[in-house]
Design a protein around this motif. Structure first.
Motif, short mmCIF file in Angstrom:
data_model
loop_
_atom_site.label_atom_id
_atom_site.label_comp_id
_atom_site.label_asym_id
_atom_site.label_seq_id
_atom_site.Cartn_x
_atom_site.Cartn_y
_atom_site.Cartn_z
N SER B 87 0.83 -1.20 0.00
CA SER B 87 0.00 0.00 0.00
C SER B 87 0.87 1.26 0.00
CB SER B 87 -0.95 -0.01 1.21
OG SER B 87 -0.21 0.09 2.40
N MET B 88 2.02 1.21 0.67
CA MET B 88 2.91 2.37 0.65
C MET B 88 3.39 2.65 -0.77
SD MET B 88 4.99 1.63 4.19
CE MET B 88 6.54 2.10 3.50
N ALA B 89 3.86 1.59 -1.43
CA ALA B 89 4.36 1.77 -2.80
C ALA B 89 3.23 2.20 -3.72
CB ALA B 89 4.99 0.47 -3.29
N ALA B 90 2.06 1.59 -3.56
CA ALA B 90 0.93 1.92 -4.43
C ALA B 90 0.51 3.37 -4.21
CB ALA B 90 -0.24 0.98 -4.15
N PHE B 91 0.53 3.80 -2.95
CA PHE B 91 0.16 5.19 -2.65
C PHE B 91 1.11 6.14 -3.38
CE2 PHE B 91 0.75 9.01 -0.04
CZ PHE B 91 -0.55 9.49 0.01
N ALA B 92 2.41 5.87 -3.29
CA ALA B 92 3.39 6.74 -3.95
C ALA B 92 3.18 6.75 -5.46
CB ALA B 92 4.80 6.29 -3.60
N PHE B 98 6.59 11.50 -10.80
CA PHE B 98 8.04 11.64 -10.80
C PHE B 98 8.62 10.87 -11.98
CE2 PHE B 98 8.76 7.36 -9.15
CZ PHE B 98 7.57 7.11 -8.49
N ARG B 99 9.83 11.25 -12.31
CA ARG B 99 10.46 10.62 -13.46
C ARG B 99 10.64 9.13 -13.17
NH1 ARG B 99 15.68 13.42 -15.88
NH2 ARG B 99 14.27 15.18 -15.61
N GLY B 100 10.31 8.31 -14.13
CA GLY B 100 10.50 6.86 -13.95
C GLY B 100 9.34 6.16 -13.26
N ALA B 101 8.27 6.90 -12.96
CA ALA B 101 7.14 6.28 -12.26
C ALA B 101 6.55 5.14 -13.08
CB ALA B 101 6.07 7.31 -11.94
N THR B 102 6.36 5.36 -14.38
CA THR B 102 5.76 4.34 -15.23
C THR B 102 6.66 3.11 -15.31
OG1 THR B 102 5.05 6.22 -16.52
CG2 THR B 102 4.56 4.05 -17.41
N VAL B 103 7.96 3.38 -15.49
CA VAL B 103 8.91 2.27 -15.59
C VAL B 103 8.90 1.46 -14.29
CG1 VAL B 103 11.33 1.65 -15.92
CG2 VAL B 103 10.34 3.57 -17.17
N LEU B 104 8.88 2.17 -13.17
CA LEU B 104 8.87 1.50 -11.87
C LEU B 104 7.61 0.66 -11.70
CD1 LEU B 104 10.69 1.33 -9.40
CD2 LEU B 104 9.31 3.12 -8.35
N ALA B 105 6.46 1.23 -12.10
CA ALA B 105 5.20 0.49 -11.99
C ALA B 105 5.26 -0.77 -12.85
CB ALA B 105 4.03 1.37 -12.41
N LEU B 106 5.80 -0.65 -14.05
CA LEU B 106 5.92 -1.81 -14.94
C LEU B 106 6.88 -2.85 -14.34
CD1 LEU B 106 6.08 -0.43 -18.58
CD2 LEU B 106 4.48 -2.09 -17.64
N TYR B 107 7.99 -2.35 -13.78
CA TYR B 107 8.98 -3.24 -13.17
C TYR B 107 8.34 -4.06 -12.06
CZ TYR B 107 13.02 -4.48 -10.23
OH TYR B 107 13.93 -5.14 -9.46
N LEU B 108 7.55 -3.38 -11.21
CA LEU B 108 6.90 -4.08 -10.11
C LEU B 108 5.82 -5.04 -10.62
CD1 LEU B 108 6.64 -1.15 -7.56
CD2 LEU B 108 7.96 -3.23 -7.26
N ALA B 109 5.19 -4.68 -11.75
CA ALA B 109 4.10 -5.51 -12.27
C ALA B 109 4.62 -6.78 -12.95
CB ALA B 109 3.24 -4.71 -13.24
N ALA B 151 -0.32 -6.81 -5.34
CA ALA B 151 -0.81 -5.85 -4.35
C ALA B 151 -0.58 -4.42 -4.84
CB ALA B 151 -0.11 -6.08 -3.01
N VAL B 152 0.63 -4.14 -5.33
CA VAL B 152 0.94 -2.78 -5.80
C VAL B 152 0.04 -2.44 -6.98
CG1 VAL B 152 2.71 -1.32 -6.84
CG2 VAL B 152 3.31 -2.87 -4.97
N PHE B 153 -0.09 -3.39 -7.90
CA PHE B 153 -0.87 -3.15 -9.11
C PHE B 153 -2.34 -2.83 -8.78
CE2 PHE B 153 -3.31 -4.73 -12.80
CZ PHE B 153 -2.70 -3.99 -13.80
N VAL B 154 -2.95 -3.66 -7.96
CA VAL B 154 -4.37 -3.48 -7.64
C VAL B 154 -4.57 -2.25 -6.76
CG1 VAL B 154 -6.33 -4.49 -6.41
CG2 VAL B 154 -4.95 -5.90 -7.93
N LEU B 155 -3.71 -2.09 -5.74
CA LEU B 155 -3.92 -0.97 -4.81
C LEU B 155 -3.66 0.38 -5.47
CD1 LEU B 155 -2.48 -2.48 -1.50
CD2 LEU B 155 -4.88 -2.16 -2.15
N THR B 156 -2.76 0.43 -6.46
CA THR B 156 -2.54 1.69 -7.16
C THR B 156 -3.85 2.18 -7.77
OG1 THR B 156 -0.28 1.04 -7.67
CG2 THR B 156 -1.17 2.87 -8.93
#
Lengths: 312, 272
Positions: B87-92, B98-109, B151-156
């Protein structure tokens, strides 16, 4: 519906207020981002991505630590005994998947269609009960069926799990029995979300329930069949517990139920007289990864595109 | 009621018998004497056939109370960490640009589609070098990593639906970003519940990781404990049936209590 509305409202609101927030965030930038994202990224990277990459790296080395390039792969695919085991496992895995595809999807769809047929009292109870086996460990499911299919108990005369001709199919059907709730619930979610207007229109055009299902509901469910199949494929290529619990690491009789997961376990840890090898294990895991990737890509570039072209 | 309306009920009932019958039969027979198990497998235990010797064998030969405790610790701590860190990561990811947010989301997914089991060789090496083999901590870290991607994907997507006005009102009142997060978390409770349920089952039921990284008696989980016990006591049907019952009843009970939330959570995931 409500969710879409709120999210739309949220986007417009955030769109309007973006500039001031942005500057404030930029000023504070690193600290809270690190606190929020750091732990998740670190745990995920260290315990998932790094081991995956490391496993693939190890597949290029021998057990003494010398770099052998693709040597392990060549050995696995050309050694008489090993390659026979490998292709046998791949083939069995595909059979295992085919049984799921051909049995799980139709049953799941039938159950979902019955549950969404109008005015069905007790649907929540049915839905819950069909799902019960899914909540159990594969190990338990394996033993439950092993007992029931035991000729000593007398429900079936033939030892279905003991013959090489029937063992794999029986194991696949046990797995279908356990997991049929998942496609059912995904199909159910699509079926209940079909707008009443569509069904009303079909009814006015004189369609009966059968026609409404095949002409209106089924095409809308079709993309979900694709997603369910990919989920099932990934899970099946990765399966292990059920076969290990029922047939042990040797996946008998005579490797008739050997799949990638059990082959991976044996090459990694060894069995009977053969010693395990972590680098050969890594090689098998890398090939499993490539097979899964191939299947997923095939879906995204083949099936999904085809289904999309039917939609409008 | 017309005959036509009965057809769906008949088919569904038949399927419910197929789905739950075998489990009911195992539970029933675990409470019967040896002769009754073989003689009349479909009969419920009666005063004459009631026998709990299987359970006695289980508790005399294996430390199932310890296995339950281990499974409980591993599952609860892992699910808690998945929810907290996720939930912390998803909240952020939902809140800041911020730069790289999309890449980071994809990396986690990425981890949603890649089974963590394929990294087993690397995981075992890693745990050996961290001295975490045969420890509950090792299992917890693996399961946390395994649960985070979804969790990150759904909670985002849940956090994106929290009204911006609410968060900005808190900020205007002087709340810091961590306070804003703690105010937003209760608003994504449905997402958290779905993730908790979805994460819990594979952890409780897993055999692979306990088998390869934590096989010791002292850290054995219920699933591994049951598997090993069943392997040894194949011929003692009373004991086998008792172990099966012990291993499956807790999850079944929990599921039947929360089945509505469980199914709704899965459907929510499907509809997104």
């Amino acid at each position: 519906m409500t969710q879409t509305q709120t999210s739309e409202a949220a986007t417009t609101a955030s769109g309007a207020e973006t500039p001031p927030r942005r500057t404030r965030e930029r000023r504070r930038f690193p600290v809270q981002l690190l606190v929020f994202l750091g732990p998740a990224v670190v745990v995920y990277t260290v315990f998932m991505i790094y081991p995956l990459v490391d496993s693939m790296r190890l597949s290029l080395y021998d057990d003494a630590g010398a770099f052998v390039g693709l040597g392990n792969f060549v050995h696995l695919l050309t050694d008489d005994l090993l390659s026979a085991r490998f292709w046998n496992a791949v083939w069995n895995n595909l059979v295992f998947f085919a049984v799921h595809l051909l049995v799980q999807n139709p049953i799941g769809l039938l159950l979902a269609a019955l549950l969404t047929s109008s005015r069905l009292p007790g649907r929540a109870t049915y839905r819950a009960l069909v799902f019960v086996p899914t909540t159990l460990s594969v190990v338990i499911v394996g033993f439950v069926w092993q007992l029931i299919l035991n000729p000593v108990w007398g429900f079936v005369e033939t030892p279905l799990l003991g013959q090489s001709s029937t063992a794999l199919i029986t194991l696949a059907l046990m797995s279908v029995w356990q997991y049929v709730g998942i496609p059912m619930i995904l199909f159910y979610a699509v079926l209940v979300s079909i707008p009443e207007d569509f069904l009303e229109a079909a009814r006015i055009d004189g369609a009966n329930a059968w026609q409404t299902f095949w002409r209106v509901k089924f095409p809308l469910v079709l993309p979900t069949v694709g997603i369910v199949s990919v989920i099932t494929y990934v899970a099946n290529m990765n399966a292990f517990d059920l076969i290990y619990a029922v047939k042990g690491a040797l996946a008998g009789p005579n490797f008739a139920s050997d799949i990638m997961g059990t082959l991976f376990f044996r090459t990694f840890f060894g069995f009977q007289l053969e010693r395990g090898s972590s680098t050969m294990g890594a090689t098998v895991a890398t090939l499993m990864f490539l097979l899964i990737l191939a299947g997923v890509l095939l879906y995204f570039f083949g099936y999904q595109r085809r289904v999309k072209s039917y939609e409008f | 009621m017309r005959i036509r309306d009965l057809v769906p009920h008949a088919i569904l009932l038949l399927y419910v018998v197929i789905a739950c019958g075998p489990l009911l039969m195992i539970i029933m027979n675990s409470l019967k004497s040896r002769q009754a198990i073989f003689g009349e497998p479909f009969a419920p235990p009666t005063l004459g056939t009631f026998d709990v010797s299987g359970y006695a064998t289980v508790f005399a030969r294996a430390r199932f109370e310890l296995y339950f405790f281990n499974s409980f610790v591993v599952t609860v701590v892992s699910v808690f960490l998945v929810l907290l860190l996720g939930s912390m990561a998803a909240f952020a990811l939902a809140e800041y640009r911020f730069r790289g947010a999309t890449v980071l989301a994809l990396y986690l997914a990425l981890g949603i589609m890649i089974p963590i089991r394929l990294g087993s060789v690397g995981i075992l090496d890693l745990l050996v070098s961290l001295n975490l083999v045969n420890s509950l901590t090792g299992l917890i870290l693996i399961y946390t990593a395994m649960g985070l991607p979804l969790a990150v994907f759904v909670l985002t997507s849940f956090f994106k639906q929290v009204p911006t006005e609410l968060k900005d009102a808190a900020r205007v009142d002087g709340a810091g970003e961590y306070r804003v997060y703690s105010l937003a978390v209760p608003l994504v409770r449905p997402g958290m519940a779905a993730i908790a349920i979805y994460t819990m089952l594979p952890i409780w039921n897993d055999l692979w990781f306990p088998l390869i990284v934590a096989p010791d008696e002292s850290v054995r989980t219920v699933t591994l404990g049951a598997q090993q016990f069943l392997g040894q006591f194949v011929t003692d049907w009373n004991a086998v049936l008792a172990v099966l019952t012990l291993a499956m009843v807790p999850m079944m009970a929990l599921y039947l209590i929360f089945s509505k939330q469980f199914v709704r959570g899965l459907m929510g995931g499907a509809l997104k």
